[in-house]
Every structure is written in structure tokens, then in C-alpha cells.
Scaffold this motif. Sequence first.
Motif, short mmCIF file in Angstrom:
data_model
loop_
_atom_site.label_atom_id
_atom_site.label_comp_id
_atom_site.label_asym_id
_atom_site.label_seq_id
_atom_site.Cartn_x
_atom_site.Cartn_y
_atom_site.Cartn_z
N ASN A 168 0.82 -1.21 0.00
CA ASN A 168 0.00 0.00 0.00
C ASN A 168 0.85 1.26 0.00
O ASN A 168 0.63 2.19 -0.79
CB ASN A 168 -0.94 -0.03 1.21
CG ASN A 168 -1.95 1.10 1.18
OD1 ASN A 168 -1.69 2.19 1.68
ND2 ASN A 168 -3.11 0.84 0.60
N ASP A 212 -8.30 -11.04 -2.82
CA ASP A 212 -8.92 -9.90 -2.13
C ASP A 212 -7.85 -8.99 -1.55
O ASP A 212 -7.95 -7.76 -1.64
CB ASP A 212 -9.85 -10.40 -1.02
CG ASP A 212 -11.11 -11.07 -1.56
OD1 ASP A 212 -11.47 -10.79 -2.72
OD2 ASP A 212 -11.73 -11.86 -0.83
N LYS A 213 -6.81 -9.56 -0.96
CA LYS A 213 -5.71 -8.76 -0.41
C LYS A 213 -5.00 -7.99 -1.52
O LYS A 213 -4.62 -6.83 -1.34
CB LYS A 213 -4.72 -9.65 0.33
CG LYS A 213 -5.23 -10.20 1.65
CD LYS A 213 -4.18 -11.11 2.29
CE LYS A 213 -4.69 -11.73 3.58
NZ LYS A 213 -3.68 -12.66 4.17
N LYS A 241 -6.23 -6.98 -4.44
CA LYS A 241 -7.07 -5.87 -4.90
C LYS A 241 -7.01 -4.69 -3.94
O LYS A 241 -6.84 -3.54 -4.35
CB LYS A 241 -8.52 -6.35 -5.06
CG LYS A 241 -8.76 -7.27 -6.23
CD LYS A 241 -10.24 -7.55 -6.42
CE LYS A 241 -10.81 -8.39 -5.30
NZ LYS A 241 -12.24 -8.73 -5.53
N GLU A 242 -7.15 -4.97 -2.67
CA GLU A 242 -7.21 -3.91 -1.66
C GLU A 242 -5.87 -3.20 -1.49
O GLU A 242 -5.83 -2.03 -1.11
CB GLU A 242 -7.64 -4.50 -0.32
CG GLU A 242 -9.08 -5.02 -0.33
CD GLU A 242 -9.38 -5.90 0.87
OE1 GLU A 242 -8.48 -6.04 1.74
OE2 GLU A 242 -10.49 -6.46 0.94
N SER A 243 -4.77 -3.88 -1.79
CA SER A 243 -3.44 -3.31 -1.57
C SER A 243 -3.14 -2.14 -2.49
O SER A 243 -2.28 -1.32 -2.20
CB SER A 243 -2.37 -4.39 -1.76
OG SER A 243 -2.24 -4.72 -3.14
N PRO A 266 -7.96 1.18 -6.70
CA PRO A 266 -8.68 1.64 -5.50
C PRO A 266 -7.84 2.53 -4.59
O PRO A 266 -8.39 3.22 -3.73
CB PRO A 266 -9.05 0.33 -4.80
CG PRO A 266 -8.05 -0.66 -5.26
CD PRO A 266 -7.74 -0.29 -6.68
#
Length: 355
Positions: free
Chosen positions: A283, A312-313, A315-317, A351
Motif C-alpha cells: 500500500n 482480495d488482499k 485488490k485492496e493493496s 482503488p
Amino acid sequence: MKKTAFIVLYVSSFNLFWSQSQNLNDLKINEIQVIGSHNSYKKAILPEVYSYLSEKDSMNFLPRIQYEHIPIPEQLDLGLRNLEIDVYADSKGGKYAHPKILDLVKTTQPFDPEGKMKKPGYKMIHITDIDYQTWYYTLEDCLKDLKKWSDAHPDHDPVFITLEPKDGEANRFGTEPEHYTAKLFDDLDNELKKYLGKNKIITPDEIRGSCKTLNEAVLKKNWPKVKDVKGKFLFVLDNNGANRDLYMKDHPSLKGRMIFTNSSPGTPESAVLLMNDPGPEINDLVKQGYIIRTRADADTTEARNEDYSRFDKAKESGVQIITTDYYLPSKLFKSNYKISFDNNTYERKNPVTGK
């Protein structure tokens, strides 16, 4: 009534994809998130070869490489925007022309019927002697196909390509890959320019611009907008050891090179990072300006367990590139595991950096 509904659905879908495209066009290439394939050229191991090797596989290694891909142009047609290619040097030709397993197993399909592996040039296979089934025997043929596809789709969004120079020690069957040299890396750059075209490659020089180092440019977020690099490809070398250092030698900040390198953050050449596990440190790095590739799955584990937690991790990172072996469900074992963004898409606004 049905015809009207179909027209409405069609128009809605067209508007959706048009809208997505417009939203991405004005974003920089570090502000998007794409899905692509891992070892993109790989075909499945032949059943008779797999069966023979299974009897010798005391470490249960084979299930980890039990995956396959559709032809690369079809992957690109689906919307995948990352590819991975393994490249073996073969300066004299013939080094990989006869996989050793063929001395032990009678196969139903001939290997290299046109004799392409006998000619000098870079070869594309996964593991010498055993996992040799490939859509392309040579890098030349792969690059020609990429150019053909790109020329037919001149407005395509940029495609990221991870390129791994394969060498190392001999495997248990005895074929030791040719080791890379400075000349072989120069020749590799020339191969990209010759068969794909320099005009289709996003180079480190272009990103560095007037900055002192490539890393300085990246920290200043000097990446181009998607709309300004339509129809182009960005290559990154999948190696963080001796071969990477050899590729960088005498090319400060990758001056004159065609391929970005997987260099440690903060070093002059650092721009694109390969981080196989989508950990929390990603991130902060993407916020700094780095482009990062990670994996949604590996060794068929997530697919067999239908486990999406790693995806999922990722994508969110905020990682920009996510690779998978399963943009389509496996046909080699029972699983519904399939990786995509919403609405079966493979590109979206990042994102973290695309806000």
C-alpha cells in the motif's frame, strides 16, 4: 419483446465498457489495476507424461504445475493486460530440441514438428525436459503474434509483460540451460525492438525523462496516462539477482534498455517491483509511485481450495498488476475458482492511486 430486451442489454453493456475505457484513459498507468496471466505461454503437460512423472513424484511437486493457458491472443481478446514469459537463451540452437522425458515416455503429440527448437534464438518453455508444452517455441514467434494483435487493436490499453531469463543448474534429467551474458541481454533487447518494435515499447528512458534517475521520476509519479500509451507494452525483468545486475551493468538508471528491472525501492533503477505475496507493505509503495505486480494464486493451491483471500488482499493493496492461472476455471481438476473484477472485467481504476 425478447428482441427489445436484447438490444437494451447490448447497449447497456456497450455503454458500460465505453464508460470504463473513458475513465481509465485519463488515469496514469500507475493509477489502474489489471489482471493478467502467469506463465502465459504454457500448455498442460501431456497426460502420458504427467502419469509417468507422477509415479516418480515423491515430493508431490507435479500438482503445483498442473495448469494451462489458452493462446495469448485469446487472452488479450478477453481483456487480460499482463503476460508472463520465460525465455531460455540458445545461441547455437538445438539445446532444448529434444526433451529428455521423450526417451522414457511415448507421446501422442510430436514435439516441435517444424524444427524451430533447432535454430539459434530465445526459446519459451517452462521447465526443460518435462514441462515443455508451449504455445510458442521461440520468443520471435511470440513477439510477432503480439505485434500482429496490437496492430489489429491499435487502441488497446498498455500491456505489462514480465520476462524471466531462465538459466541455472541442470535439472535431474540433465539439461543445463545456457547462462546469460551481457551480449545475450543486448541481443534480447534487440529481439524486442526487431520483432515487436521500439515504438510499441514503454522504455525506462521515456519514464525517466529529464530526471536524474529513473527512481526520481517514479517518486515524482512521472508515469504516462493510459491514453498516451495506447497500443504499447511495458516489459519488466523477473530476476532480482545476478542476471538483473548483469542487465543493468553499464546502463545507469537503465539508460538505453528496453526492460525495467525488479530493483529494490530507492535504488536508481527502481520503478516496477515484483512482490509475489500481497502483503501490507504494498500500500505504501504504490502511494509512493511504484508499479507493483503480485499474484492472486500460486501452485494451484487457491484454485483447488476455491480460496479468494489472496486475491482480495491483492485488490485492496492497490497493486497495479495481479496475475493468475485462472481467468478461466481449470479443466484439469474440479474447481469453480475464477479470477476477474466485477462484470467479468480485467481492468479497473486502482482503488488506492486512482482516486
